[in-house]
Design an enzyme around this catalytic site. Structure first.
Site, short mmCIF file in Angstrom:
data_model
loop_
_atom_site.label_atom_id
_atom_site.label_comp_id
_atom_site.label_asym_id
_atom_site.label_seq_id
_atom_site.Cartn_x
_atom_site.Cartn_y
_atom_site.Cartn_z
CE LYS A 1 -2.55 -3.05 -0.56
NZ LYS A 1 -2.44 -4.48 -0.28
N GLY B 1 9.37 -22.28 16.63
CA GLY B 1 8.68 -22.78 17.32
C GLY B 1 8.38 -24.07 16.81
N GLY C 1 -0.22 -14.11 -12.87
CA GLY C 1 -1.39 -14.54 -12.06
C GLY C 1 -1.26 -12.78 -11.81
CD GLU D 1 -5.69 -15.85 -14.34
OE1 GLU D 1 -4.22 -15.29 -13.36
OE2 GLU D 1 -5.63 -16.93 -14.13
CB ALA E 1 1.51 -12.71 -8.48
CB VAL E 2 1.06 -18.73 -9.01
CG1 VAL E 2 1.44 -17.66 -10.82
CG2 VAL E 2 2.25 -19.42 -9.02
NE ARG F 1 1.13 -15.23 0.95
CZ ARG F 1 2.17 -14.40 1.20
NH1 ARG F 1 3.07 -13.99 0.31
NH2 ARG F 1 3.18 -14.66 2.26
CG HIS G 1 -25.03 16.10 -1.95
ND1 HIS G 1 -25.40 14.73 -3.36
CD2 HIS G 1 -25.64 17.42 -2.03
CE1 HIS G 1 -25.72 15.72 -3.74
NE2 HIS G 1 -25.37 17.52 -3.96
P1 FAD Z 1 1.70 -14.32 7.99
O1 FAD Z 1 1.46 -13.53 7.85
O2 FAD Z 1 2.21 -14.87 7.39
O3 FAD Z 1 2.80 -14.30 9.51
C1 FAD Z 1 3.18 -15.76 9.79
C2 FAD Z 1 4.10 -15.49 11.22
O4 FAD Z 1 4.90 -16.75 11.51
C3 FAD Z 1 5.50 -15.24 9.99
O5 FAD Z 1 5.79 -13.26 10.61
C4 FAD Z 1 6.84 -16.00 9.93
O6 FAD Z 1 7.63 -15.24 10.56
C5 FAD Z 1 6.17 -16.59 11.69
N1 FAD Z 1 6.47 -18.32 11.47
C6 FAD Z 1 6.25 -19.58 10.89
N2 FAD Z 1 6.75 -20.81 11.05
C7 FAD Z 1 7.00 -19.98 11.94
C8 FAD Z 1 7.93 -21.28 13.49
N3 FAD Z 1 8.19 -22.31 12.64
N4 FAD Z 1 8.24 -20.52 14.83
C9 FAD Z 1 7.80 -18.88 14.37
N5 FAD Z 1 7.47 -18.19 14.09
C10 FAD Z 1 7.59 -18.59 12.68
N6 FAD Z 1 -4.24 -8.99 2.91
C11 FAD Z 1 -4.91 -8.18 3.27
O7 FAD Z 1 -5.95 -7.98 4.01
N7 FAD Z 1 -5.22 -6.80 2.77
C12 FAD Z 1 -4.01 -6.42 1.69
O8 FAD Z 1 -4.25 -5.48 1.64
C13 FAD Z 1 -3.15 -7.22 1.56
N8 FAD Z 1 -2.14 -7.16 1.42
C14 FAD Z 1 -0.71 -8.33 0.79
C15 FAD Z 1 0.23 -8.33 -0.46
C16 FAD Z 1 1.55 -8.68 -0.68
C17 FAD Z 1 2.18 -8.30 -1.43
C18 FAD Z 1 1.10 -10.14 -0.18
C19 FAD Z 1 2.28 -11.04 0.16
C20 FAD Z 1 0.04 -10.21 0.91
C21 FAD Z 1 -1.24 -9.12 0.92
N9 FAD Z 1 -2.22 -9.72 1.71
C22 FAD Z 1 -3.05 -8.77 2.47
C23 FAD Z 1 -2.19 -11.16 2.80
C24 FAD Z 1 -1.75 -10.60 3.94
O9 FAD Z 1 -0.38 -10.76 4.55
C25 FAD Z 1 -2.42 -12.25 4.59
O10 FAD Z 1 -3.34 -12.63 4.20
C26 FAD Z 1 -1.62 -12.70 6.29
O11 FAD Z 1 -0.44 -11.44 6.75
C27 FAD Z 1 -2.01 -13.84 6.93
O12 FAD Z 1 -1.72 -13.72 8.74
P2 FAD Z 1 -0.99 -14.47 9.32
O13 FAD Z 1 -0.91 -14.28 10.54
O14 FAD Z 1 -1.87 -16.22 9.31
O15 FAD Z 1 0.58 -15.04 8.69
P1 AMP Z 2 -3.80 -15.20 -6.47
O1 AMP Z 2 -4.65 -16.67 -5.90
O2 AMP Z 2 -5.63 -15.03 -6.42
O3 AMP Z 2 -2.89 -14.58 -6.51
O4 AMP Z 2 -4.40 -15.94 -7.98
C1 AMP Z 2 -3.17 -16.46 -8.06
C2 AMP Z 2 -3.70 -16.44 -10.06
O5 AMP Z 2 -2.81 -17.01 -10.62
C3 AMP Z 2 -4.75 -17.83 -9.87
O6 AMP Z 2 -5.59 -16.39 -10.56
C4 AMP Z 2 -3.78 -18.44 -11.11
O7 AMP Z 2 -4.46 -18.71 -12.60
C5 AMP Z 2 -2.84 -17.82 -11.82
N1 AMP Z 2 -1.68 -18.98 -12.43
C6 AMP Z 2 -1.49 -19.70 -11.73
N2 AMP Z 2 -0.30 -20.74 -12.72
C7 AMP Z 2 -0.46 -19.63 -14.15
C8 AMP Z 2 0.74 -19.82 -14.90
N3 AMP Z 2 2.16 -20.61 -15.23
N4 AMP Z 2 0.59 -19.07 -15.80
C9 AMP Z 2 -0.75 -17.91 -16.07
N5 AMP Z 2 -1.49 -17.92 -14.29
C10 AMP Z 2 -1.02 -19.01 -13.29
#
Ligand code: FAD
Ligand code: AMP
Length: 477
Positions: free
Chosen positions: A58, A122, A187, A210, A275-276, A278, A450
């Site tokens: 952001k 952990g 993606g 995509e 970016a396909v 997580r 408004h």
């Molecule tokens: P995480 O944030 O992944 O945190 C997990 C933590 O656990 C990490 O710090 C990791 O180091 C730690 N960990 C892992 N294994 C261990 C272990 N064995 N021991 C100790 N620590 C450990 N979501 C939104 O809602 N809004 C957004 O705008 C948004 N933008 C995003 C943009 C990007 C580029 C990305 C990649 C993600 C975005 N997300 C967004 C998704 C969001 O970041 C995740 O859904 C969120 O962080 C999940 O939270 P979490 O606590 O489950 O896990």
């Molecule tokens: P999201 O799960 O919202 O991050 O979206 C990931 C996107 O990547 C999905 O819409 C998938 O269809 C797309 N995707 C996955 N593998 C491929 C690939 N090999 N080429 C192009 N797009 C892909």
């Protein structure tokens, strides 16, 4: 003797840190284990969201939007701005400052709430014991009355485009030290569109590849079609039904082979963001006899209250089913902490908004028209275009629509899908309405200021009832 806690949280992302703070607020003796470290070895809290996710993306979206507005959006207001330039290192520095401020803030909140923060990894053992391997190499076993697993997710790597060199994941795409001339994005999901937008706004030629033939499957068809048109008009070259099959890293960048429809094509890029999606992070987390089971795609198996198959062990956030969103992780953290403290807290999974922070934003809650049809639900739809919004026109931001979906039988709001200015905050109004079981009539009878963008939600509700004021109705009622 082993340290003992009422609650041990593994992972301090938005799920884990919120769970730990809430548990401590409720008087539970709480520890949180986090393995993330800064370059200089200091523990870093906040997980993906604060470090390489929601917040830094952001920050870059805001910087790049300002640049784009200054370069292309001011003349219409009669404002002249010559030689608008972008200093990428300065933009990244600002982003890092915000991340540092927020991650440091979590450390402060742990202290203020009496949460014990442990820097290291952990692992869950049998009998709700937790093995803590500190960064300094010491290993100890902690006894926990309750354990909350919150280890989050990591980017998926595909064999066709392994990470390395010019091929980066989302975290790498937040760190480009210069604007790539030609940027490929694999993606067209939330992350691909946001990161593609950042670099496109400041000058990169961006091609998004995509695999699926449909754009943004979770979004209402009418809204996603509109969004696709708007983003393409901004210069994002979004190619659907195009699957990346191979990449070749060379001197100056990366060659990408993809199959669009039936036809094999090739494109050259300076950089490629993959970016396909997580995947949940559970490697090394669970001892075989710890009692917690995984599901097919590696998610931890939980019930609707985030309880795992092992009594007293919970899992929240990106490692469990449901949307991978920070606010979903946080609310699961609150629910679990409160249930451990004996409360009956629940989470309404039907009321979780999703947002894509492009400009304009795309935001939705609940099902779209195609999902309602598939479920055999009778519904009404009210659509209001921002082109008819005085506030949006005044802001030179009059693109997109609000679409409100209601139950045909009792007028209850079922969902809302928006592409347009301020969509993230507008959809939140509908989330609140849904949480209170509101009908379109309830929204229609509410007074909206408004001129505001919110009036578009009001008018969409009026449209669903058949008597919008500022657009013609199909059949006025
Ligand atoms: P995480 O944030 O992944 O945190 C997990 C933590 O656990 C990490 O710090 C990791 O180091 C730690 N960990 C892992 N294994 C261990 C272990 N064995 N021991 C100790 N620590 C450990 N979501 C939104 O809602 N809004 C957004 O705008 C948004 N933008 C995003 C943009 C990007 C580029 C990305 C990649 C993600 C975005 N997300 C967004 C998704 C969001 O970041 C995740 O859904 C969120 O962080 C999940 O939270 P979490 O606590 O489950 O896990
Ligand atoms: P999201 O799960 O919202 O991050 O979206 C990931 C996107 O990547 C999905 O819409 C998938 O269809 C797309 N995707 C996955 N593998 C491929 C690939 N090999 N080429 C192009 N797009 C892909």
């Amino acid at each position: 003797m082993a340290q003992q806690f009422d609650v041990v949280v593994i992972g301090a992302g938005p799920g884990g840190y919120v769970a730990a703070i809430r548990a401590a607020q409720l008087g539970l003796k709480t520890a949180v284990i986090e393995k993330w470290r800064s370059g200089d070895g200091k523990p870093v809290f906040g997980g993906t969201c604060l470090n390489v996710g929601c917040i830094p993306s952001k920050a870059l979206l805001d910087s790049s939007h300002r640049f784009h507005e200054a370069a292309h959006g001011l003349a219409v207001h009669g404002i002249g701005a010559r030689e608008v330039t972008i200093d990428v290192p300065a933009m990244l520095k600002r982003k890092r400052r915000i991340v540092d401020q927020l991650t440091g803030g979590i450390a402060g909140l742990f202290k203020a709430n009496g949460v014990t923060a442990l820097a290291g990894s952990g692992r869950l053992l049998a009998g709700r014991r937790v093995e803590f391997s500190a960064h300094d190499g010491t290993v100890e076993t902690i006894d926990a009355a309750n354990v909350i697993l919150a280890t989050g997710s990591a980017p998926i790597e595909i064999p066709a485009a392994p990470f390395g060199g010019p091929i980066v994941d989302s975290a790498g795409a937040l760190e480009f030290d210069a604007v790539p001339r030609r940027l490929g994005v694999v993606g067209a999901g939330v992350i691909g569109l946001e990161l593609g937008s950042v670099w496109a706004r400041i000058g990169a030629e961006v091609v998004v590849i995509e695999a699926l033939p449909d754009f943004l499957l979770a979004v209402d068809r009418q809204v996603s079609k509109d969004a696709l048109k708007i983003l393409r008009a901004q210069g994002l070259d979004i190619r659907l039904n195009a699957r990346v099959t191979a990449t070749e890293v060379g001197e100056g960048g990366v060659g990408v082979t993809y199959v669009e429809g039936e036809e094999e094509k090739r494109a050259e890029f300076d950089r490629l963001i993959v970016a396909v999606g997580r995947r949940p992070v559970t490697a090394g987390l669970l001892a075989p006899d710890c009692g917690v089971n995984l599901e097919e795609r590696g998610f931890v198996h939980v019930n609707e209250h985030c309880a795992t198959d092992m009594p007293g062990v919970y899992a929240i956030g990106d490692i469990v089913r449901g949307p991978m969103l920070a606010h979903k992780a946080m609310e699961e953290g609150v629910m679990v902490a409160e249930r451990i403290a004996g409360r009956k807290t629940q989470l309404n999974y039907d009321g979780i908004p999703a947002i894509i922070y492009t400009h304009p934003e795309i935001a939705w809650v609940g099902p779209g028209e195609q999902q309602l049809k598939a479920a055999g639900q009778e519904f009404k739809a009210g659509v209001f275009p921002f082109a008819a919004s005085g506030r949006a026109l005044a802001a030179n931001d009059a693109v997109g629509i609000v679409k409100l979906l209601t139950d045909a039988a009792d007028d209850r709001v079922l969902g809302c899908h928006i592409v347009g200015p301020g969509a993230a905050d507008l959809v939140q109004q509908v989330v609140i309405a849904m949480e209170f079981g509101a009908s379109a009539e309830d929204i229609a009878l509410t007074v909206f200021g408004h001129p505001t963008l919110s009036e578009a939600v009001h008018e969409a509700a009026l449209a669903a009832l058949g008597h919008a004021i500022h657009i013609p109705n199909r059949k006025p009622r």
